[in-house]
Design an enzyme around this catalytic site. Structure first.
Site, PDB file in Angstrom:
ATOM      1  N   GLU A 115       0.971  -1.186   0.050  1.00  0.00           N
ATOM      2  CA  GLU A 115      -0.047  -0.021   0.011  1.00  0.00           C
ATOM      3  C   GLU A 115       0.777   1.266   0.054  1.00  0.00           C
ATOM      4  OE1 GLU A 115      -3.386   1.182  -0.199  1.00  0.00           O
ATOM      5  OE2 GLU A 115      -2.632   3.080   0.144  1.00  0.00           O
TER       6      GLU A 115
ATOM      7  N   VAL B 219       4.773   0.384  -5.625  1.00  0.00           N
ATOM      8  CA  VAL B 219       5.526  -0.581  -6.558  1.00  0.00           C
ATOM      9  C   VAL B 219       5.755   0.200  -7.868  1.00  0.00           C
ATOM     10  CG1 VAL B 219       4.894  -2.714  -7.869  1.00  0.00           C
ATOM     11  CG2 VAL B 219       4.048  -2.404  -5.886  1.00  0.00           C
TER      12      VAL B 219
ATOM     13  N   ARG C 238     -10.715   2.827  -8.852  1.00  0.00           N
ATOM     14  CA  ARG C 238     -11.353   2.511 -10.043  1.00  0.00           C
ATOM     15  C   ARG C 238     -11.515   4.083 -10.923  1.00  0.00           C
ATOM     16  NH1 ARG C 238     -13.777  -2.444 -11.217  1.00  0.00           N
ATOM     17  NH2 ARG C 238     -15.008  -1.354 -12.697  1.00  0.00           N
TER      18      ARG C 238
ATOM     19  N   ALA D 143     -22.292   0.096  -5.486  1.00  0.00           N
ATOM     20  CA  ALA D 143     -23.319  -0.263  -6.200  1.00  0.00           C
ATOM     21  C   ALA D 143     -24.684   0.133  -5.363  1.00  0.00           C
ATOM     22  CB  ALA D 143     -23.658  -2.049  -6.192  1.00  0.00           C
TER      23      ALA D 143
ATOM     24  N   HIS E  31     -32.484 -10.198  22.774  1.00  0.00           N
ATOM     25  CA  HIS E  31     -31.459 -10.755  23.534  1.00  0.00           C
ATOM     26  C   HIS E  31     -31.280 -12.466  23.506  1.00  0.00           C
ATOM     27  CE1 HIS E  31     -28.270 -11.747  26.459  1.00  0.00           C
ATOM     28  NE2 HIS E  31     -29.076 -12.717  27.110  1.00  0.00           N
TER      29      HIS E  31
HETATM   30  P1  NAI Z   1      -9.975   1.664  -3.199  1.00  0.00           P
HETATM   31  O1  NAI Z   1      -9.988   3.193  -3.607  1.00  0.00           O
HETATM   32  O2  NAI Z   1     -10.608   1.141  -1.974  1.00  0.00           O
HETATM   33  O3  NAI Z   1      -8.446   1.295  -2.421  1.00  0.00           O
HETATM   34  C1  NAI Z   1      -7.290   1.720  -3.631  1.00  0.00           C
HETATM   35  C2  NAI Z   1      -6.098   1.623  -2.625  1.00  0.00           C
HETATM   36  O4  NAI Z   1      -4.737   1.527  -3.520  1.00  0.00           O
HETATM   37  C3  NAI Z   1      -6.018   2.768  -1.754  1.00  0.00           C
HETATM   38  O5  NAI Z   1      -5.700   2.228  -0.466  1.00  0.00           O
HETATM   39  C4  NAI Z   1      -4.955   3.501  -2.324  1.00  0.00           C
HETATM   40  O6  NAI Z   1      -4.144   4.178  -1.266  1.00  0.00           O
HETATM   41  C5  NAI Z   1      -3.979   2.387  -2.936  1.00  0.00           C
HETATM   42  N1  NAI Z   1      -3.074   2.833  -3.739  1.00  0.00           N
HETATM   43  C6  NAI Z   1      -3.281   3.749  -4.786  1.00  0.00           C
HETATM   44  N2  NAI Z   1      -1.941   3.991  -5.638  1.00  0.00           N
HETATM   45  C7  NAI Z   1      -1.252   2.874  -5.228  1.00  0.00           C
HETATM   46  C8  NAI Z   1       0.089   2.501  -5.657  1.00  0.00           C
HETATM   47  N3  NAI Z   1       0.683   3.173  -6.699  1.00  0.00           N
HETATM   48  N4  NAI Z   1       0.722   1.624  -4.754  1.00  0.00           N
HETATM   49  C9  NAI Z   1      -0.030   0.960  -3.754  1.00  0.00           C
HETATM   50  N5  NAI Z   1      -1.181   1.208  -3.419  1.00  0.00           N
HETATM   51  C10 NAI Z   1      -1.874   2.152  -4.143  1.00  0.00           C
HETATM   52  O7  NAI Z   1      -9.767   0.823  -4.567  1.00  0.00           O
HETATM   53  P2  NAI Z   1     -10.336  -0.683  -4.952  1.00  0.00           P
HETATM   54  O8  NAI Z   1      -9.972  -1.395  -3.550  1.00  0.00           O
HETATM   55  O9  NAI Z   1      -9.293  -0.739  -6.082  1.00  0.00           O
HETATM   56  O10 NAI Z   1     -11.876  -0.620  -5.116  1.00  0.00           O
HETATM   57  C11 NAI Z   1     -12.220  -0.085  -6.360  1.00  0.00           C
HETATM   58  C12 NAI Z   1     -13.538   0.449  -6.240  1.00  0.00           C
HETATM   59  O11 NAI Z   1     -14.508  -0.734  -5.946  1.00  0.00           O
HETATM   60  C13 NAI Z   1     -13.634   1.378  -4.541  1.00  0.00           C
HETATM   61  O12 NAI Z   1     -14.463   2.426  -5.061  1.00  0.00           O
HETATM   62  C14 NAI Z   1     -14.494   0.482  -3.956  1.00  0.00           C
HETATM   63  O13 NAI Z   1     -15.217   1.118  -2.944  1.00  0.00           O
HETATM   64  C15 NAI Z   1     -15.274  -0.498  -4.700  1.00  0.00           C
HETATM   65  N6  NAI Z   1     -15.520  -1.641  -4.075  1.00  0.00           N
HETATM   66  C16 NAI Z   1     -16.236  -2.024  -3.219  1.00  0.00           C
HETATM   67  C17 NAI Z   1     -16.563  -3.144  -2.342  1.00  0.00           C
HETATM   68  C18 NAI Z   1     -17.697  -3.176  -1.246  1.00  0.00           C
HETATM   69  O14 NAI Z   1     -18.242  -2.254  -1.174  1.00  0.00           O
HETATM   70  N7  NAI Z   1     -17.420  -4.160  -0.469  1.00  0.00           N
HETATM   71  C19 NAI Z   1     -16.003  -4.165  -2.914  1.00  0.00           C
HETATM   72  C20 NAI Z   1     -15.034  -4.014  -3.771  1.00  0.00           C
HETATM   73  C21 NAI Z   1     -14.810  -2.846  -4.410  1.00  0.00           C
END
Ligand code: NAI
Length: 467
Positions: free
Chosen positions: A205, A239, A275, A322, A446
């Protein structure tokens, strides 16, 4: 020439199909254009639904392997049948995407298969998979084209070895070494799935914390818990390249703040760094629509892009979730029908479906501090909840934040088994402008896990009773 539609929706994901259903219910003549073979968008096909199918199955596997014996359940050797696990996932997706097609039909919505492009006011050209074109006339166009995975410079996603959420949900074998780039929602959910199934998982991260935007205390507890479950976190690290060697992948990374580079090997790399809106080939410019620097479609009050053009879901501002898109969709259909339509983005719950789950709504402590809002806090650990103890699922806590003086609930943050369901108690309370005392004085059955929510609410005024 075909009749003019009241509404033509571009995109059949949760935003688009819910907009279509609501428009149909309101008696509007509606078409929903989708370029994929199935409806449901990212959520149903390569997002929420298949990930939950794998999370659920892998959770059962982990429980059978690690927890059954202590509860007096003897099993033979517990093994993973990955092909079957993927088949039950595909079955869930198939059933639900067909369900959406059924709902469109039931609400008299025309489902048009192809890629939509706005060619001018009230005109949407659809290119079918065979290349044939037709133009739909519309009094209202709703853009619901969603989002696509962001990538990193120099890292090419091939969906085989270097994958996005799409490939991560369909790996052909359990990787020995899995590296995730990004400790956000996808990183944690996918990391947990493959770790439970036996992968050695490292999450890299960029920031010095996981789950940015989530309440700090929750994120810290989550990191501690997932570390205990076997995930390795490398925070404050970026990375810089992923080299595809014949038998393995070689990642080069360096401290985000600068410093010496190091390498790590992996069989599979999942890129989950957020995204971005998907607006490629949409023809937004043909109606004077604009996007900001990040590609987000600019909307004026209540989803308007231009006269007769609306946009909803992941391609506009607000949380990329969603259920937010669904609410946007219903609101726009209602606005088009002349009703009131509004979505409060402050009251969109967020859930991470790990074990324990993470669920949040409203303001975090950090946001309240930054805004200079005085608040009181009630907190209750699941360790002190009788049902959680009985179930041997005591990780996590519930935290409720209420405004000092008025006692109005401003936010709730939870980590624990089942909190993804419990958060809605607070969502409803907040919709009605409830105080913490309203929740604290509501009788809760409960023994239930939800009693932890009540006890946390009692804690705001300092009268938690079970601790
Ligand atoms: P995210 O925005 O949740 O997390 C992306 C992470 O990548 C962040 O912690 C960011 O700091 C890190 N990051 C960015 N650039 C980087 C780099 N160069 N090197 C290392 N780390 C870096 O996005 P994620 O997990 O890809 O999800 C995408 C979207 O899909 C989000 O908006 C999320 O809310 C949604 N989603 C929602 C879910 C849920 O509601 N349960 C499940 C999966 C996705």
């Amino acid at each position: 020439m075909a009749d003019t539609y009241d509404v033509v929706i571009i995109g059949g994901g949760p935003g688009g199909y819910n907009c279509a259903i609501r428009a149909g219910q309101l008696g509007l003549k509606t078409a929903c254009i989708e370029m994929n073979d199935t409806l449901g968008g990212t959520c149903l096909n390569v997002g929420c639904i298949p990930s939950k199918a794998l999370l659920h199955a892998s959770e059962y596997y982990a429980a059978a392997k690690n927890d059954f014996a202590a509860m007096g359940i003897k099993t033979g050797k517990v093994e993973v049948d990955l092909a079957q696990m993927m088949a039950q996932k595909a079955d869930a997706v198939d059933g639900l995407t067909k369900g959406v097609a059924f709902l469109l039909k039931k609400n008299k919505v025309d489902h048009v298969h192809g890629k939509g492009r706005i060619t001018g006011p009230g005109q949407v050209e659809v290119t079918a998979p065979d290349g044939s074109k037709q133009t739909l006339s519309a009094k209202n166009i709703v853009i619901a084209t969603g989002s696509e995975p962001s990538t990193l410079p120099g890292i090419e996603i091939d969906e085989e070895r270097v994958v996005s959420n799409t490939g991560a949900l369909s790996l052909k074998a359990i990787p020995k070494k899995l590296v995730l780039i990004g400790a956000g929602v996808i990183g944690l959910e996918m990391g947990c799935v493959w770790s439970r199934l036996g992968s050695e998982v490292t999450v890299i991260e960029y920031l010095d914390r996981i789950l940015p935007g989530t309440d700090n205390e929750i994120a810290k507890e989550a990191q501690r818990t997932f570390k205990k479950q076997g995930l390795t976190f490398k925070l404050g690290t970026k990375v810089t390249s992923v080299e595809k060697l014949k038998t393995k992948l070689k990642l080069t990374m360096e401290p985000a703040a600068g410093g010496d580079a190091e390498t790590i090997d992996a069989d599979i790399v999942i890129v989950a760094v957020g995204r971005r809106p998907y607006t490629e080939g949409l023809g937004l410019e043909n109606v004077g629509g604009k996007t900001d620097r990040r590609g987000v479609i600019e909307t004026t009050d209540h989803f308007k892009v231009a006269p007769g053009v609306w946009a909803i879901g992941d391609c506009i501002a607000g949380p990329m979730l969603a259920h937010k898109a669904e609410d946007d969709g219903a609101a726009v259909a209602e606005l088009i029908a002349g009703k009131a339509g509004h979505v409060d983005y402050d009251l969109v719950p967020g859930v991470v479906y790990t074990n324990p789950e993470i669920a949040t709504i409203g303001k975090t402590e950090e946001q309240l501090k930054e805004a200079g809002i005085k608040y009181k806090k009630g907190k209750f650990p699941f360790m002190a909840n009788s049902r959680a103890r009985t179930n041997h699922e005591t990780a996590g806590f519930v935290k409720i934040l209420a405004e000092e003086g008025t006692d109005r609930i401003l936010g709730a943050h939870m980590i624990g088994v089942g909190v993804g369901e419990m958060i809605h108690e607070i969502a409803i309370a907040m919709e009605f402008g409830a105080s913490s005392e309203d929740v604290a004085r509501t009788c809760h059955a409960h023994p239930t896990l939800s009693e932890a929510v009540r006890q946390a609410a009692m804690g705001v005024e300092g009268w938690t009773m079970q601790m």
